[in-house]
Each structure stands twice: as C-alpha cells, then as structure tokens.
Design a protein around this motif. Structure first.
Motif, PDB file in Angstrom:
ATOM      1  N   LEU A   1      49.462  22.942 117.785  1.00  0.00           N
ATOM      2  CA  LEU A   1      50.105  22.992 119.107  1.00  0.00           C
ATOM      3  C   LEU A   1      50.966  24.233 119.315  1.00  0.00           C
ATOM      4  N   PRO A   2      51.781  24.670 118.341  1.00  0.00           N
ATOM      5  CA  PRO A   2      52.592  25.876 118.589  1.00  0.00           C
ATOM      6  C   PRO A   2      51.756  27.099 118.927  1.00  0.00           C
TER       7      PRO A   2
ATOM      8  N   LEU B   1      50.409  26.621 122.335  1.00  0.00           N
ATOM      9  CA  LEU B   1      51.538  26.646 123.270  1.00  0.00           C
ATOM     10  C   LEU B   1      51.917  28.077 123.629  1.00  0.00           C
TER      11      LEU B   1
ATOM     12  N   PHE C   1      59.568  19.526 117.891  1.00  0.00           N
ATOM     13  CA  PHE C   1      59.437  20.712 118.737  1.00  0.00           C
ATOM     14  C   PHE C   1      60.769  21.448 118.846  1.00  0.00           C
TER      15      PHE C   1
ATOM     16  N   TYR D   1      54.432  22.267 126.579  1.00  0.00           N
ATOM     17  CA  TYR D   1      54.382  21.332 125.452  1.00  0.00           C
ATOM     18  C   TYR D   1      54.048  19.924 125.932  1.00  0.00           C
ATOM     19  N   GLN D   2      54.626  19.559 127.074  1.00  0.00           N
ATOM     20  CA  GLN D   2      54.320  18.250 127.647  1.00  0.00           C
ATOM     21  C   GLN D   2      52.823  18.117 127.936  1.00  0.00           C
TER      22      GLN D   2
ATOM     23  N   LEU E   1      50.862  18.195 124.502  1.00  0.00           N
ATOM     24  CA  LEU E   1      51.091  16.978 123.720  1.00  0.00           C
ATOM     25  C   LEU E   1      50.372  15.784 124.336  1.00  0.00           C
TER      26      LEU E   1
END
Length: 729
Positions: A34-35, A38, A159, A180-181, A184
């Motif tokens: 994810l990072p 992101l 996070f 991120y929302q 995720l």
C-alpha cells in the motif's frame, strides 16, 4: 454445546499459532504494497490539480519517493507487530507515558480516528464475525483476548506510525489520508472475506457443526470458503472497482466505443438466437421451469472455483466449441456442491451471455494465434476471472483500454509463437505464467490487479519488442542482400551468355569466363553498382578474352602475345577476387596462356550454368519466391491491393499444417516489390511477391486486414463464427 461437541470441535481445529502465522502472511502480502501504491496515487492526484503541485508539495513528493522503500518496510513491520502482540509474542514495557503532542500530530490522530470510525461502520458485519473467531483463537492459545490485528483502528495506526516522522505538510497529509482510505477499502473488501474463511476452515467459529453436516461431495475447506463468501459479500457494502490510474472516484470515465457497443448488442442477439433452439429442446417435457441463479451467487461461485485446478478448461480449449460447456458444468456443479441450488437451477440469460462470450473469445485466440500447448493451462487459469469480469458488465468488450483486455493482449503477445527455445523466451513464458497465477490469487472484483499484472508483463514485453525490431531489421537486410545477390548474378549470367554465344571458344577461356570473371563481375556489381567504371572494365576484359581466343585460332602469335601482355594486370586482379594470392594468380594466368598457345585446340559453343543460389528453402512449395509471378494464377485486384499495403499491416496466415498465425509486413523490397512477413517475435515467416500473396488469398491461406491487437482479432473471428452458426439455423 455439549462437552462432547466442544471436545470434537477442539480436535478438528488447526494449531492456533499456525493459523495466526498464515493470517499474518496473508495480511502482510495484501497490505504490504500500500505505501508504494499510495505514493504513486498521491503524485497523480497532485499532478492532475490545476497548476500542478506547489513547491511544498513537490518537496513532500520527493521525500516520499526518496524514502519509499523504508516506508514499505516500516508499514509491513507494523502489520506483523499487530499479530505478534495478539498472541503475546511481544510485550509493551515502560507503562503509559504522558507526552506533549504537537498540533500536527494531534491533527493526524484526529483524522485517523475519523477514518477508523468510518471503516468500522462500513465493515461492521465481517468484523463482528472475525472478532468471535479471533476470540476462539485467543482461547485456544490460553491468552487474554487481544485487539484484532487487522482492525481498521490498527491499520490506521500503522499508517500514522509509518509517516509520523516524515515531516510532511498538513495539507499534504489530507491528500495522503484520502488516498489511503481508497486504497485500504479496495484491499479490505477481499482481505476480510479471506481471513474469515481461513478462520472458519481452521475450525474457529460457529461453522464447525455446519461444516460437519455439509454434503460429503465438498471438501471442508471449500464449504467453509463458500459460506464465508456468501456471508461476507451479503453484508459488505458494494465493491467499487479501482480506476486504472489509481485515482479512485476522481478518475476520468473510461472511453467507450460506440461501434463496439453496437457490435456487442448484435453479438448478444446472435447468441440468443443460437441458444433458443437448444433451450427449447432442453426443457421439453420438464416438470417445472428451472430457477435462474442470481448474478451475485454466480459471481460468488466463480470466486470460489477460481482457485481450483483449471484442468477441465485446459482440456476444453484443446477441443474447439467445448469451453462454454465446461464452464457451465463447473458452475452448476459448484452451485450444487456449495448448497446454492439443486438440479433445477440454471444460469440466467446475462450469465449465459458472459460465459458464451468469454469461452468463444478464448477459443478464437487459440484459433487465430499460434499459441503453443504450453500456453493452454496458462489461459485455462484465466477463464473464470474473465467470466467474472464479463459478469460485472460490458466494459471488457466495449472499452479498448480496459485493463483486462490489455492484459489478455499482452499475454497473447508473450505466448504466441513462443516455444521457449531461448532463455529470453522461457523467461517471458515464466513471467506470463506468474501473472496468470497472480490474477487467480488476487482478483476479487478490483480491476486494479489487471493493471498491475499488465504493467509487470509489459516491462518484459518492451524488451521482446526491441529484440523483435532488431530481428526484423536483420531479416530485412538479409533478404535485401539475397535479392541484390540474385540480381547481380542474373546480370552477370546475361553478360556471360552474350560472350559464350558469340563464337566457339576453347574450354580454358570458357572456364575462366564462367568462374573467376563472372565471380569478379558479381562482387563488383554488389560493391560498386552497375554504373561504375570498374564494371565496364570487367566487360572490356571479357570481350578482350574472346577476341584473344579468336587470335589464337588464327595462329596470330605476335598479336595474341601483345593482347595477353596488355590483359595481364586485369586477369591477375580477376583471379585475385577468388582469394588467390599473387603467385597463384600468376600460375592461373600461365595455364590460360598455355592453352591459348595451341592454335588447333578444340573450340565449341558453351552454355551458361547458373550458380547455385543461397536462397533458403521456400516457405510454401507452391510459391516460386525467386520469380515467375506472372504465371501464378491470382486476382489482379487483390494483388494491386497488396501492393498498396505498408509495413506494419497485419495479416493471418494459415501454414501447411493448418495452424493460424499472425504475420506483419516488416519490409517491402525496393528491387522486386516482394513483401517480408514476420511473426510477433520478428522471425521471418514468408517472403513473396504481391501476385503470390494474392494467390494465397484466393486459396484461403492468407487473410488480409487483420486487427492490430489479439483481443480485437479474436472478437472479429468470434463475430464471423456467430454469423456462420446463426446462418446455419
């Protein structure tokens, strides 16, 4: 529950430590990237704003890029720590501390709390189910009940901990939280389903008795997996597919082709017309009409079966026209095994269309492209994921840039004509196989996985295209070189024939003209061209040798000697073109002089013996690639159309074994107008004149006007197949 039931349930459970380790592996695998994603999404979002990112935002983006690897590692460590804390592997020491919190830190935590509350509300039902099962795991461990390691609060905290020390501006944090929302949410939609299924399969929760009572035709893991799919998908909010560019809801709408929309409507009408007779015969005398399965249940069944071995689809792909039957059989059998229906259920019209379109699409790919047997299992894995994409809507068939469509094009480009004979080809096949496995493992309604898989495969295809371009260039140069050689030899043979037919000459002169003189003329034509002075000098030498032979026949020794002395430098140079050194060349000259010194030597007319060419064997024995095109039966109109084609145009060629392959015009000869056709790997397939290709068109072995992409070509063949099938009815 009785003591006996509790004992039986405990006995049927998997070791809780092992279950937690498997959960941790899955969570880290699904959430760990994810990072990285992101940072890309944030950059795209800021780039799309009016005026672009500010200087402060550019600095923040540079920090994100610079520390990207450490952010990924820190975030993954935070996820893993949550599981360690749950089972008591790590303890918190030092007690609670009261520290001053800065305004920016406070803002981060408040924003994180809002995000956590929103996610808790959204996933309330699957989280409640997961809590009950994690409580059972904690009880089996003999530990106090800990917090859910993948709860929204924990993931938001991970996070914040990852980016807390980055020093990003407050306005930038807002964009980060928003992306991120979105990211995720796309992961949790499936992660919670899979974790609940994993816990139920391991025997933790209320599904133990239900699994024991389920039909014995289904394995416990499959039954539990289905139960969790139905339960979680029914309670979770609708899943939004991610846009290919990662912008989520703010992405621009995809471009839909109105032509493809109209064509798809026509295809559906043809499918209905083709199925109706079969459907009428099927239901004749049936006691009651079959109940169609809801589309959501069909998608759920496809998700459950997606991870099972694709042997049935691989076998069906080897027998044209059988794939749709295999898919229906598997889907209906899955419905019965999983308790969603009995023998009186059927698929609705929408689901029938999706299955027919996908099956005919895959079969057309194997018909129209030279896909090896090794690729069959690779494509078989993708059957159900593409059925699920088709069930979700028509986008796959009407959007030319649809991620799943682009991936299928890339897969076909990687596999077509690829027999794995080189290390590069084997690497490409292995990457394509890994991509197909990734789709099976990770596709759950989010199209972003197709985009990621396409990007992964495309990186290797770029290298293949470069190798293909080099191969095309080498093939064109080699073909052009052979044509120039053939032209030079034809010109030299014509000049030799003129000399040999002028008058009877001795064998020595005829042999000299046929070998070193002709070879020297060919080499000079190739090197300098027909109009150079050296070519004229070689022609003068040939005339002079024939005249010298006539002087010898007339016993004019002095004139002959003067002529040979004058020709000596040219004769030695001519002999030297064969690779003879000066001494050997002079020896050859002496042998020629000796034979000419005999006035009564036999003289006769000699015929020209053509040199053996180095043109490769014909690709098609019915084609005469060296010429003679005027005598090939062909349609002049088709030949004229072929002459207007440019490099880059695609065709479909049927080889001598009846296999179809895509070929591209790589080069058109400026000397003979012949066309060089290559496959997707840049390898030479055929070199032929327009008239010869027109003859192949007439014989049904060459189809002009092929589509540029494999998906479009397969859809074209699908339409033609349906036209033929409906016409027969």
């Amino acid at each position: 529950m009785s003591v006996h039931s509790l004992t039986a349930a405990s006995a049927s459970r998997t070791d809780p430590v092992r279950v937690l380790e498997e959960m941790k592996r899955l969570a880290v695998e699904q959430l760990g990237a994810l990072p990285h994603a992101l940072a890309q999404a944030v950059e795209k979002t800021l780039q799309s704003t009016a005026g672009g990112p500010s200087y402060e935002e550019q600095t923040a983006l540079a920090l994100l890029r610079q520390n990207g690897a450490s952010h990924v590692m820190r975030f993954r460590q935070q996820i893993a720590t949550g599981f360690d804390e749950f089972r008591g592997a790590s303890s918190i020491t030092g007690g609670d501390r009261l520290d001053l919190v800065g305004e920016q830190q406070l803002d981060l935590h408040l924003t994180g709390q809002r995000l956590s509350d929103m996610l808790e509300q959204r996933y309330q039902r699957p989280l409640e189910v997961m809590k009950q099962r994690l409580d059972a795991v904690a009880s089996a461990l003999g530990a106090h009940v800990g917090s859910n390691p993948v709860a929204p609060a924990r993931l938001v905290s991970a996070f914040i901990e990852t980016y807390a020390e980055t020093g990003l501006p407050a306005a930038f944090n807002g964009v980060m939280f928003r992306q991120y929302q979105l990211a995720l949410g796309r992961v949790l939609d499936e992660l919670y389903v899979r974790i609940n299924a994993m816990l139920a399969t391991a025997g933790y929760g209320q599904d133990v008795n239900a699994r024991r009572a389920a039909p014995q035709t289904t394995t416990p893991s499959t039954r539990a997996w289905l139960g969790e799919q139905v339960e979680a998908r029914a309670s979770a909010p609708p899943v939004r597919s991610a846009a290919p560019d990662g912008h989520g809801e703010s992405a621009a709408p995809p471009v839909v082709s109105s032509r493809l929309v109209a064509e798809l409507a026509g295809l559906r009408a043809q499918l209905h017309a083709r199925r109706n007779p079969d459907a009428a015969a099927m239901h004749t005398g049936a006691p009651a009409p079959a109940r169609p399965l809801p589309v959501r249940d069909v998608a759920t069944i496809a998700s459950v079966l997606q991870s099972e071995p694709p042997d049935a689809y691989a076998r069906a792909l080897a027998a044209p026209g059988r794939l749709s039957d295999a898919i229906r059989d598997q889907m209906l059998d899955g419905a019965r095994r999983l308790g969603l229906g009995n023998d009186r259920v059927c698929l609705g019209e929408q689901e029938e269309d999706a299955i027919d379109l996908v099956s005919m699409l895959f079969e057309s790919l194997f018909r129209t492209h030279a896909l090896q047997d090794r690729a069959r299992r690779l494509y078989a894995r993708l059957v159900l994921p593409y059925v699920k994409v088709a069930l979700a809507g028509d986008a796959l068939f009407v959007q030319t840039q649809h991620p799943a469509r682009r991936l299928l094009d890339a897969m076909t480009e990687a596999c077509e004509d690829n027999d794995g004979s080189t290390p590069q080809d084997r690497e490409l096949l292995e990457r394509a196989s890994a991509v197909s496995q990734r789709i099976v493992a990770e596709y759950h309604e989010d199209l972003a996985i197709f985009e990621l898989a396409h990007a992964e495969l495309e990186a290797l295809l770029v290298q293949q295209r470069r190798r293909g371009e080099l191969q095309e260039s080498r093939a064109a140069k080699a073909t052009f070189g052979r044509e120039r050689l053939a032209q030079a030899r034809a010109s030299a043979d014509a000049a030799l024939d003129a000399l040999l037919s002028r008058a009877p000459i001795t064998a020595a002169v005829a042999e000299f003209l046929s070998a070193p003189w002709r070879h020297h003329l060919v080499q000079t034509l190739l090197r300098d061209g027909a109009d150079c002075e050296r070519v004229q000098q070689i022609h003068v030498l040939g005339d002079a040798l024939v005249n010298a032979d006539a002087l010898a026949a007339q016993a004019r020794g002095r004139d002959l000697a003067d002529c040979l002395i004058a020709l000596q430098p040219s004769i030695v140079q001519c002999l030297g073109s064969l690779g003879l050194d000066e001494n050997a060349a002079r020896h050859g000259l002496a042998m020629l002089v000796r034979d000419l010194a005999t006035p009564d030597a036999e003289r006769r007319t000699h015929a020209v013996v053509p040199l053996a060419g180095d043109e490769p064997a014909n690709d098609d024995p019915r084609l005469c690639l060296a010429g003679g095109t005027a005598t090939v039966p062909h349609d002049p109109g088709v030949a004229a159309m072929i002459r207007r084609l440019q490099p880059g145009e695609w065709m479909r060629l049927i080889d001598a074994q009846g296999e179809a392959t895509s070929v591209k015009i790589a080069w058109v000869s400026p000397l003979t107008s012949r066309l060089l056709l290559v496959n997707r790997r840049g390898m030479r397939v055929l070199v032929a004149a327009p008239e010869e290709l027109a003859a192949m068109v007439g014989a049904g072995r060459l189809m002009l006007g092929g589509e540029r992409t494999p998906f479009s070509e397969a859809m074209l063949q699908l339409r033609q197949r349906l036209d033929h099938a409906v016409g027969q009815h």
